[in-house]
Design a protein around this motif. Structure first.
Motif, PDB file in Angstrom:
ATOM      1  N   PHE A  12       0.827  -1.197   0.000  1.00  0.00           N
ATOM      2  CA  PHE A  12       0.000   0.000   0.000  1.00  0.00           C
ATOM      3  C   PHE A  12       0.866   1.254   0.000  1.00  0.00           C
ATOM      4  O   PHE A  12       0.527   2.252  -0.639  1.00  0.00           O
ATOM      5  N   CYS A  13       2.012   1.195   0.685  1.00  0.00           N
ATOM      6  CA  CYS A  13       2.956   2.322   0.630  1.00  0.00           C
ATOM      7  C   CYS A  13       3.415   2.571  -0.803  1.00  0.00           C
ATOM      8  O   CYS A  13       3.562   3.722  -1.238  1.00  0.00           O
ATOM      9  N   LEU A  14       3.641   1.481  -1.539  1.00  0.00           N
ATOM     10  CA  LEU A  14       4.092   1.596  -2.927  1.00  0.00           C
ATOM     11  C   LEU A  14       3.081   2.359  -3.768  1.00  0.00           C
ATOM     12  O   LEU A  14       3.427   3.277  -4.524  1.00  0.00           O
ATOM     13  N   ARG A  15       1.822   2.001  -3.634  1.00  0.00           N
ATOM     14  CA  ARG A  15       0.787   2.671  -4.433  1.00  0.00           C
ATOM     15  C   ARG A  15       0.660   4.148  -4.054  1.00  0.00           C
ATOM     16  O   ARG A  15       0.524   5.014  -4.927  1.00  0.00           O
ATOM     17  N   GLN A  16       0.707   4.442  -2.757  1.00  0.00           N
ATOM     18  CA  GLN A  16       0.583   5.834  -2.339  1.00  0.00           C
ATOM     19  C   GLN A  16       1.834   6.638  -2.672  1.00  0.00           C
ATOM     20  O   GLN A  16       1.756   7.833  -2.986  1.00  0.00           O
ATOM     21  N   ALA A  17       2.991   6.003  -2.628  1.00  0.00           N
ATOM     22  CA  ALA A  17       4.231   6.682  -3.009  1.00  0.00           C
ATOM     23  C   ALA A  17       4.196   7.064  -4.483  1.00  0.00           C
ATOM     24  O   ALA A  17       4.579   8.181  -4.866  1.00  0.00           O
ATOM     25  N   ASN A  18       3.734   6.143  -5.325  1.00  0.00           N
ATOM     26  CA  ASN A  18       3.624   6.452  -6.753  1.00  0.00           C
ATOM     27  C   ASN A  18       2.621   7.576  -6.989  1.00  0.00           C
ATOM     28  O   ASN A  18       2.812   8.434  -7.852  1.00  0.00           O
ATOM     29  N   PHE A  19       1.556   7.574  -6.215  1.00  0.00           N
ATOM     30  CA  PHE A  19       0.506   8.587  -6.369  1.00  0.00           C
ATOM     31  C   PHE A  19       1.022   9.972  -5.972  1.00  0.00           C
ATOM     32  O   PHE A  19       0.706  10.971  -6.619  1.00  0.00           O
ATOM     33  N   CYS A  20       1.830  10.041  -4.916  1.00  0.00           N
ATOM     34  CA  CYS A  20       2.243  11.335  -4.366  1.00  0.00           C
ATOM     35  C   CYS A  20       3.662  11.738  -4.752  1.00  0.00           C
ATOM     36  O   CYS A  20       4.112  12.837  -4.393  1.00  0.00           O
ATOM     37  N   GLY A  21       4.373  10.857  -5.468  1.00  0.00           N
ATOM     38  CA  GLY A  21       5.716  11.212  -5.905  1.00  0.00           C
ATOM     39  C   GLY A  21       6.746  11.187  -4.790  1.00  0.00           C
ATOM     40  O   GLY A  21       7.656  12.032  -4.757  1.00  0.00           O
ATOM     41  N   VAL A  22       6.634  10.220  -3.861  1.00  0.00           N
ATOM     42  CA  VAL A  22       7.599  10.091  -2.767  1.00  0.00           C
ATOM     43  C   VAL A  22       8.178   8.680  -2.779  1.00  0.00           C
ATOM     44  O   VAL A  22       7.859   7.863  -3.641  1.00  0.00           O
ATOM     45  N   ASN A  23       9.014   8.384  -1.788  1.00  0.00           N
ATOM     46  CA  ASN A  23       9.736   7.114  -1.763  1.00  0.00           C
ATOM     47  C   ASN A  23       8.992   6.063  -0.935  1.00  0.00           C
ATOM     48  O   ASN A  23       8.651   6.307   0.233  1.00  0.00           O
ATOM     49  N   THR A  24       8.752   4.898  -1.535  1.00  0.00           N
ATOM     50  CA  THR A  24       8.034   3.815  -0.864  1.00  0.00           C
ATOM     51  C   THR A  24       8.735   3.376   0.411  1.00  0.00           C
ATOM     52  O   THR A  24       8.116   3.222   1.475  1.00  0.00           O
ATOM     53  N   HIS A  25      10.043   3.172   0.309  1.00  0.00           N
ATOM     54  CA  HIS A  25      10.807   2.646   1.445  1.00  0.00           C
ATOM     55  C   HIS A  25      10.761   3.632   2.621  1.00  0.00           C
ATOM     56  O   HIS A  25      10.681   3.237   3.790  1.00  0.00           O
ATOM     57  N   TYR A  26      10.791   4.909   2.321  1.00  0.00           N
ATOM     58  CA  TYR A  26      10.721   5.913   3.383  1.00  0.00           C
ATOM     59  C   TYR A  26       9.390   5.836   4.115  1.00  0.00           C
ATOM     60  O   TYR A  26       9.348   5.865   5.352  1.00  0.00           O
ATOM     61  N   LEU A  27       8.283   5.705   3.391  1.00  0.00           N
ATOM     62  CA  LEU A  27       6.967   5.616   4.031  1.00  0.00           C
ATOM     63  C   LEU A  27       6.894   4.409   4.962  1.00  0.00           C
ATOM     64  O   LEU A  27       6.377   4.502   6.080  1.00  0.00           O
ATOM     65  N   ALA A  28       7.396   3.288   4.500  1.00  0.00           N
ATOM     66  CA  ALA A  28       7.362   2.077   5.322  1.00  0.00           C
ATOM     67  C   ALA A  28       8.277   2.207   6.538  1.00  0.00           C
ATOM     68  O   ALA A  28       7.919   1.807   7.661  1.00  0.00           O
ATOM     69  N   ALA A  29       9.450   2.799   6.329  1.00  0.00           N
ATOM     70  CA  ALA A  29      10.426   2.891   7.415  1.00  0.00           C
ATOM     71  C   ALA A  29       9.944   3.814   8.534  1.00  0.00           C
ATOM     72  O   ALA A  29      10.172   3.544   9.728  1.00  0.00           O
ATOM     73  N   VAL A  30       9.270   4.908   8.192  1.00  0.00           N
ATOM     74  CA  VAL A  30       8.788   5.817   9.232  1.00  0.00           C
ATOM     75  C   VAL A  30       7.743   5.125  10.104  1.00  0.00           C
ATOM     76  O   VAL A  30       7.736   5.275  11.335  1.00  0.00           O
TER      77      VAL A  30
END
Length: 640
Positions: A12-30
Motif C-alpha cells: 500500500f505504501c508503494l501505491r501511495q508513493a507512486n501517487f504522491c511522488g515520494v519514496n516507498t521505502h521511506y513511508l514504510a520505514a517511518v
C-alpha cells in the motif's frame, strides 16, 4: 490490535508513493520507526504513524491531492498511509526547492517533517540517535518493500495498457514567431526569480517578470532545468510547470485567456488611444468596453470587492465620476457621460489612460479581470462550443475569442452547425465557424477577424497584427499520452451514427455533458491504419454504466471540459496500439480521458477512486502520465 503484515503494508505504501511522488521505502520505514507498523492505540496516538486526532485533523485535507479524509478515518491504517504520503510530498517539494533541486536524505526529510509538525530542532546527540534508529527501520523494512515491488511488477492480472511518451510542451520561445506572453508567463518568471535563476531586474533597470517569454527568460528556464536534472531545452513542459511553480497546470480557460489577451494587445492596464471603433473607452486584458456595458460592470464589481481601490488608483474626483456610470444607469446616459468624461475629440484623454494603467497594474484588478472574464465570457464561449459540437483546446480558444471580440454569436453558431457535413473533421468545422464570424463582422474589421478566427484559431498557425502565432508554443500542443497521443481533439473525428445517437438519446434523455459522437472517437492511430470501427450494436449497453461514471466525474471535478481520447477499439485496432488482449475497450466499457481543469491525472484518478470507494461503480482505474483510464468491468482493478 495485531501488527499489520509488512508486505501488505509495503504494497500500500508503494501505491501511495507512486501517487504522491515520494519514496516507498521511506513511508514504510517511518511507520516501522514510530510503531513497528502496529495498528493500535497508545495513549492518544493512533495507528502505524502514531497520529494524534489533532494532527490528523490538521492534515487530512490537502489542496493538491483529492479526496479529503474524515476525522474518524484516522483509525484506518490504509488512510494513514495516504495522508502521511501527502504530508511527505509537501515537505519534500519544499526541501527540493530550497536545496536547488537536490533530493534530501531520509534523515533530512524526516527532520524537516518533525519541524513542520512543530517539534524543536534536534541537538547533535538526538540527531545521531535518530539517524541510527531510522537506519534500523530502513533495514527492517527493506525485504518487505522489495517483495512488494516484485509483486507489483509480476502481477499477471495487471492490464497491459499503452505506455506514456515524453511530456508535452506547454510554453516555448521560437525565434521569428510570436512568443508566449501574459499572466501565465509572469507566474513562470516569478517562480524563476524566487528560485534564483532569473534576476528580478535586468541591467537596464526593467522588471524581468514582464510577462514576455524573451531570451533572458528562456535562459533562466534552461538554467533551472539543468539545476534540477531536466533536459536543458528552454521550453517548459506541463510537468515542469508544476515542479517549477508549485501550481496546477494552467487550465484551458487560462490558456485561452492569455492567448486572446495577446491578440487584444492592451495588457491589464491598457486602453484604446482613440475612439476608432465607437466603443468610447476600451480597457484591460480582454478589452471591456463602455458601450458594451462590461467596463462599468467590472468597475462596479471591483469597487464593491475593494472599496478603496478606485480612490487609491484614480483619485477621489475621478472615482466619483466613474461611479456615476455604474449600473443601473441607462446605457444612453452612460454613452453621453462617457464621451464628455473620456474623450477629447476622438482621442482618449491622457489623464484617464494614465489612471487606468495605474488601476490595471494592481494585483486586485488583474485577478479581478481573470475572474470576471471567466464568468462573463467563458460561459458564453462554452455555450457556442457546445452548439458546434467542438471539443479541442483550439476550439475552446476560438469560441472564447469570438465571445471577447464579437460578442454573443450563439444564433450564428446554430445556423453554422446546420450546414456542417457529416464527413467534416473538427478543424474544418472550426474554420467554417470562423468564416461565418468574418462574414458577419463590420467590413472595416473583417481583415483582423479573418486573421484571428480562420488561420490562427482555425488552423493553429497564422498572423495577427504582424505577429506569427503558432499555437503549439502557447499551450495548445498535442499532449503526452500514448495510443491517443493525448490529443485534445480526436485526430480522426467520428462520423455521425444516427442509430447509435438514437440509442444514446433514449438512455440519456436531455444529457448535455457528453454527446453520442464523443463515444465513437476512433483514436489517433486510426488516422494512419484505418483499423478501428464503430462498436457493434450488441455492445452498446456496455457503455451505459461508463457514461454514468463520466457524468458524475465531470460534476465532481467542477464541470470542466473532458476529452475522450479512446473508447471502443476493434480487436485489430486494439492489437495495433498494444492494448491488453481482453481490454475493456474491446468490450465498449472503457474510456481514456483528459479533463481540462488544470489538475493532474492523479487528481482525476483520485476522484474516481473516491466514487468507487463509495460504491458508485466497480471497475478499473488506470493512471498514466497524461490521461486516466476508467472502465466498468464489474470488479476492481488498478494500475499505473
Amino acid at each position: 490490535m495485531p501488527a499489520v503484515d509488512k508486505v501488505l503494508f509495503a504494497n500500500f505504501c508503494l501505491r501511495q508513493a507512486n501517487f504522491c511522488g515520494v519514496n516507498t521505502h521511506y513511508l514504510a520505514a517511518v511507520a516501522q520507526l514510530r510503531s513497528q507498523i502496529n495498528d493500535d492505540v497508545v495513549n492518544d496516538e493512533i495507528g502505524p504513524y502514531r497520529f494524534t486526532q489533532v494532527v490528523w485533523d490538521q492534515n487530512r485535507k490537502n489542496q493538491e491531492f483529492a479526496p479529503d479524509f474524515e476525522s474518524e478515518d484516522v483509525h484506518s491504517w490504509r488512510m494513514q498511509v495516504s495522508v502521511f504520503a501527502r504530508m511527505t510530498s509537501g515537505v519534500l517539494g519544499t526541501l527540493v526547492g530550497e536545496n536547488g533541486g537536490r533530493s534530501p536524505s531520509a534523515l533530512e526529510l524526516y527532520e524537516a517533517q518533525l519541524k513542520a509538525g512543530g517539534s524543536r530542532a534536534l541537538n547533535a546527540t538526538q540527531r545521531d540517535k535518530l539517524a541510527d534508529e531510522l537506519d534500523i527501520a530502513l533495514q527492517e523494512t527493506r525485504a518487505a518493500v522489495t517483495r512488494a515491488e516484485a509483486t507489483e511488477l509480476d502481477d499477471v492480472q495487471m492490464p497491459v495498457e499503452p505506455g506514456a511518451t515524453p511530456q508535452t510542451i506547454l510554453f516555448r520561445r521560437v525565434p521569428g514567431l510570436a512568443v508566449p506572453q501574459g499572466h501565465l508567463i509572469t507566474k513562470m518568471q516569478t517562480a524563476l526569480i524566487q528560485r534564483g535563476h532569473l534576476p528580478a531586474i535586468d541591467e537596464a533597470g526593467r522588471m524581468n517578470a514582464d510577462g514576455v517569454f524573451g531570451p533572458m527568460t528562456e535562459n533562466a528556464v534552461e538554467a533551472w532545468q539543468t539545476a534540477t536534472g531536466h533536459p536543458s531545452t528552454g521550453a517548459l513542459t506541463h510537468g515542469e510547470w508544476r515542479e517549477l511553480t508549485g501550481l496546477p497546470v494552467p487550465d484551458i480557460y487560462e490558456r485561452c485567456a492569455q492567448l486572446t489577451a495577446a491578440f487584444e494587445g492592451t495588457g491589464f492596464g491598457g486602453t484604446n488611444p482613440t475612439d476608432f471603433d465607437n466603443t468610447i473607452l476600451t480597457f484591460g486584458y480582454h478589452g471591456y468596453t463602455l458601450t458594451g456595458g462590461n467596463l462599468q460592470n467590472f468597475l462596479k464589481e471591483m469597487h464593491e470587492k475593494h472599496p478603496d481601490l478606485l480612490v487609491r488608483t484614480f483619485g477621489a474626483a475621478k472615482a466619483q465620476e466613474l461611479r456615476s456610470l455604474f449600473p443601473p444607469v441607462p446605457i444612453d446616459q452612460v454613452v453621453s457621460l462617457g464621451k464628455q468624461m473620456f474623450l477629447s475629440g476622438d482621442r482618449i484623454k491622457q489623464e484617464w489612460r494614465t489612471a487606468f494603467k495605474r488601476f490595471g497594474e494592481t494585483p486586485e484588478c488583474q485577478a479581478g479581470q481573470i475572474d470576471f472574464s471567466r464568468r462573463v465570457y467563458w460561459s458564453l464561449a462554452e455555450r457556442m462550443r457546445g452548439i458546434l459540437s467542438l471539443s479541442s483546446s483550439i476550439s475552446h480558444a476560438l469560441c472564447f475569442d469570438v465571445a471577447i471580440q464579437n460578442g454573443d454569436k450563439t444564433r450564428l453558431a446554430r445556423s453554422t452547425a446546420t450546414r456542417f457535413q457529416r464527413e467534416m473533421g473538427e478543424p474544418e468545422r472550426r474554420i467554417a465557424f470562423g468564416k461565418a464570424i468574418v462574414a458577419a463582422a463590420n467590413p472595416q474589421f473583417q481583415s483582423d477577424v479573418r486573421a484571428r478566427k480562420v488561420s490562427t484559431l482555425g488552423e493553429g498557425d497564422g498572423v495577427v497584427h504582424e505577429a506569427h502565432y503558432r499555437l503549439d508554443n502557447w499551450g495548445f500542443a498535442e499532449s503526452e499520452s500514448a495510443e491517443s497521443n493525448d490529443a485534445p481533439d480526436p485526430t480522426f473525428p467520428p462520423p455521425d451514427n444516427a442509430v447509435f445517437s438514437a440509442f444514446f438519446a433514449s438512455r440519456f434523455p436531455g444529457l448535455t455533458a457528453f454527446s453520442a459522437n464523443e463515444f465513437l472517437v476512433k483514436g489517433a492511430k486510426h488516422a494512419i491504419n484505418h483499423l478501428n470501427t464503430d462498436p457493434p450494436q450488441v455492445l452498446w449497453p456496455n457503455i451505459v454504466r461508463t457514461v454514468e461514471v463520466l457524468v458524475e466525474l465531470k460534476k465532481r471535478l467542477g464541470n470542466p471540459a473532458i476529452t475522450l481520447n479512446s473508447v471502443f477499439r476493434s480487436r485489430a485496432y486494439n492489437e495495433s496500439v498494444g492494448g491488453a488482449r481482453n481490454s475493456q475497450h474491446v468490450k465498449f466499457a472503457a474510456v481514456d480521458l483528459v479533463a481540462h481543469d488544470g489538475k493532474t491525472p492523479r487528481e482525476w484518478a483520485a476522484a474516481l477512486h473516491q466514487m468507487r470507494n463509495e460504491g458508485f461503480f466497480s471497475g478499473g482505474i488506470g493512471l498514466y502520465r497524461g490521461f486516466v483510464h476508467v472502465d466498468t468491468r464489474g470488479f476492481n482493478a488498478d494500475w499505473g
